[in-house]
Design an enzyme around this catalytic site. Structure first.
Site, short mmCIF file in Angstrom:
data_model
loop_
_atom_site.label_atom_id
_atom_site.label_comp_id
_atom_site.label_asym_id
_atom_site.label_seq_id
_atom_site.Cartn_x
_atom_site.Cartn_y
_atom_site.Cartn_z
N HIS A 136 0.86 -1.13 0.06
CA HIS A 136 0.11 -0.02 -0.07
C HIS A 136 0.87 1.48 0.19
CE1 HIS A 136 0.70 -1.21 4.23
NE2 HIS A 136 0.57 -0.08 4.38
N HIS A 151 0.80 5.21 1.15
CA HIS A 151 0.12 6.30 2.19
C HIS A 151 0.05 7.66 1.33
CE1 HIS A 151 0.25 3.93 6.15
NE2 HIS A 151 1.19 3.50 5.60
#
Ligand code: 5GP
Ligand code: ZN
Length: 143
Positions: free
Chosen positions: A102, A104
């Site tokens: 992922h 951010h």
């Protein structure tokens, strides 16, 4: 399609657990981080499960990266932030808690109290060339 039924982000991508999803396409899902460093903190994930960025096919990372400009523009407008950090923790030693790749996007503004300290070093004489040689050997070997 790689998936892990025990992975919280796989479950969010499949709609099995709730999240404040702000964007979705064939390859990626973006949603609010449940514990934001600042209001509007976003996570963008591939739909497919890969723990580390080094395990994901380049096209998957390409698809993820390609939505960052749009998400970043939306964040700056929506969270009234003049800036943001794009952060990718890769591996638990780097602070990765959820083992599904992922990015951010963290809204930033002057005086927000967020931050990090880079204890930057320097190469001794000749060490940068040796390090560069090691990289070039690895990359030229097609790895
Ligand atoms: P990491 O440290 O792995 O880079 O960051 C994982 C992030 O995922 C953390 O900022 C954490 O707040 C967020 N997170 C963990 N579980 C959930 C969840 O169930 N829902 C959402 N929306 N965010 C989560
Ligand atoms: Zn997953």
């Amino acid at each position: 399609m790689p998936t892990d039924p025990t992975c919280i982000f796989c479950r969010i991508a499949k709609g099995e657990i709730p999240a404040e999803i702000v964007y979705r396409d064939e390859f990626c899902v973006a949603f609010l981080d449940v514990n934001p460093l600042a209001p509007g903190h976003l996570l963008v994930i591939p739909v497919d499960h890969y723990a580390l960025v080094t395990q994901a096919p380049p096209a998957v990372i390409g698809a993820l990266a390609s939505v960052v400009p749009r998400l970043g523009a939306a964040l700056m407008q929506t969270a009234s932030a003049p800036a943001f950090n794009l952060l990718q923790n890769n591996g638990s030693d780097a602070g990765q808690v959820v083992q599904h790749v992922h990015f951010h996007l963290i809204p930033r503004r002057s005086g927000d109290g967020l931050g990090y300290r880079w204890n930057a070093g320097a190469y001794p004489q000749g060490a940068a060339r040796e390090m560069g040689d090691s990289y070039r050997r690895f990359l030229q070997a097609g790895c």
